[in-house]
Design an enzyme around this catalytic site. Structure first.
Site, PDB file in Angstrom:
ATOM      1  CG  ASN A   1      34.515  27.121  47.189  1.00  0.00           C
ATOM      2  OD1 ASN A   1      34.698  25.999  46.733  1.00  0.00           O
ATOM      3  ND2 ASN A   1      33.941  28.087  46.480  1.00  0.00           N
TER       4      ASN A   1
ATOM      5  CE  LYS B   1      36.494  29.984  44.893  1.00  0.00           C
ATOM      6  NZ  LYS B   1      36.669  31.358  44.402  1.00  0.00           N
TER       7      LYS B   1
ATOM      8  CG  HIS C   1      30.777  30.648  44.446  1.00  0.00           C
ATOM      9  ND1 HIS C   1      31.539  31.265  43.489  1.00  0.00           N
ATOM     10  CD2 HIS C   1      31.485  30.709  45.611  1.00  0.00           C
ATOM     11  CE1 HIS C   1      32.669  31.698  44.045  1.00  0.00           C
ATOM     12  NE2 HIS C   1      32.659  31.369  45.328  1.00  0.00           N
TER      13      HIS C   1
ATOM     14  CD  GLU D   1      34.678  31.172  41.434  1.00  0.00           C
ATOM     15  OE1 GLU D   1      35.584  31.882  41.902  1.00  0.00           O
ATOM     16  OE2 GLU D   1      34.544  29.963  41.698  1.00  0.00           O
TER      17      GLU D   1
ATOM     18  CD  GLU E   1      30.112  34.465  46.372  1.00  0.00           C
ATOM     19  OE1 GLU E   1      31.145  33.852  46.647  1.00  0.00           O
ATOM     20  OE2 GLU E   1      29.383  34.197  45.410  1.00  0.00           O
TER      21      GLU E   1
ATOM     22  N   GLY F   1      39.149  36.395  44.630  1.00  0.00           N
ATOM     23  CA  GLY F   1      40.354  35.999  43.929  1.00  0.00           C
ATOM     24  C   GLY F   1      41.153  37.146  43.366  1.00  0.00           C
TER      25      GLY F   1
ATOM     26  CB  SER G   1      40.395  38.657  48.889  1.00  0.00           C
ATOM     27  OG  SER G   1      40.393  38.451  47.491  1.00  0.00           O
TER      28      SER G   1
END
Length: 250
Positions: free
Chosen positions: A9, A11, A94, A96, A166, A172, A212
């Site tokens: 991904n 991003k 996701h 985010e 996730e 991140g 990560s």
């Protein structure tokens, strides 16, 4: 036997030239890898990357999509537009999107239905925040996101669905759930799929880990019984980190 699925991904990184160059390098270095592979560039680079990857063993993915095929949806991208660019997989739910942009389980479920209806494969993301983990709510959160995200999806549609676990606190941040911790949640997810669709479907479900993932931890993660792949963020932006992840078993 579940086929390992390694997805990148990208991003909100890279312009078209940079994305095209990275795609070309990955196409060259990952030729012949037997696993299922995918990269999801930003929308602006989809056409460029799709042209580079054409005829390769790397699928073109998108990071999100609208819950409608057309209409007055300013700033959105429809599944028809994605398919026109050669996209075959879309990442939905996701963390985010959930936490930064307020996407609800109901909206994500609407997108899942539309994506499958339009012939796209779906990576459905689920996972808990640090606060939810510390409150011992991991199973509750993940099962709710699964139940609501898959509401109305039939067993015969599941072969087009991948689940990505996730943990939000590991995305991140450099932190990673230990292989044992990750596998425990993956088992919870697989067991919950069994309650919804039966043991056979649960056994076939591909469940990725995202959070990560790096070359130095991918072997430990992929060595666990219930972890079938990886949804890779930052480490997918360079061949020197993504290629070893995609070749985790070499």
């Amino acid at each position: 036997m579940r086929t390992p699925f390694i997805a990148g991904n990208w991003k909100m990184h890279m312009n078209r030239a940079e994305a095209g160059a990275l795609a070309q390098a990955m196409k060259n270095e990952l030729a012949g890898v037997p696993h299922k592979l995918m990269v999801a560039p930003p929308f602006t680079a989809l056409e460029t990357v799709g042209a580079v990857l054409q005829g390769s063993n790397i699928l073109l993915g998108a990071q999100n999509m609208a819950p409608a095929t057309s209409g007055a949806h300013t700033g959105e991208i429809s599944p028809l537009m994605l398919k026109d660019l050669g996209v075959s997989v879309v990442i939905l739910g996701h963390s985010e999107r959930r936490h930064s942009y307020g996407e609800s389980d109901a909206l994500i479920n609407q997108k899942v239905h539309l994506a499958l209806q339009e012939g796209l494969e779906v990576i459905l993301c689920v996972g808990e925040t640090l606060e939810e983990r510390e409150a011992n709510r991991v199973d509750e959160v993940v099962e709710t996101q699964m139940r609501e995200g898959l509401k109305g999806i039939t067993a015969d549609q599941l072969d087009k669905v991948t689940i990505a676990y996730e943990p939000v606190w590991a995305i991140g941040t450099g932190k990673t759930a230990t292989p044992d911790d990750a596998d425990a949640v993956h088992k919870t997810i697989r067991d919950f799929v069994a309650t919804l669709y039966g043991a056979d479907e649960a056994g076939k479900m591909v469940i990725q880990y995202g959070g990560s993932v790096k070359p130095d931890n991918v072997k430990g993660l992929m060595g666990r019984d219930n972890i079938d792949g990886a949804l890779v963020g930052g480490a997918s932006l360079k061949t020197e980190t993504f290629v070893p992840i995609a070749q985790f078993d070499r």
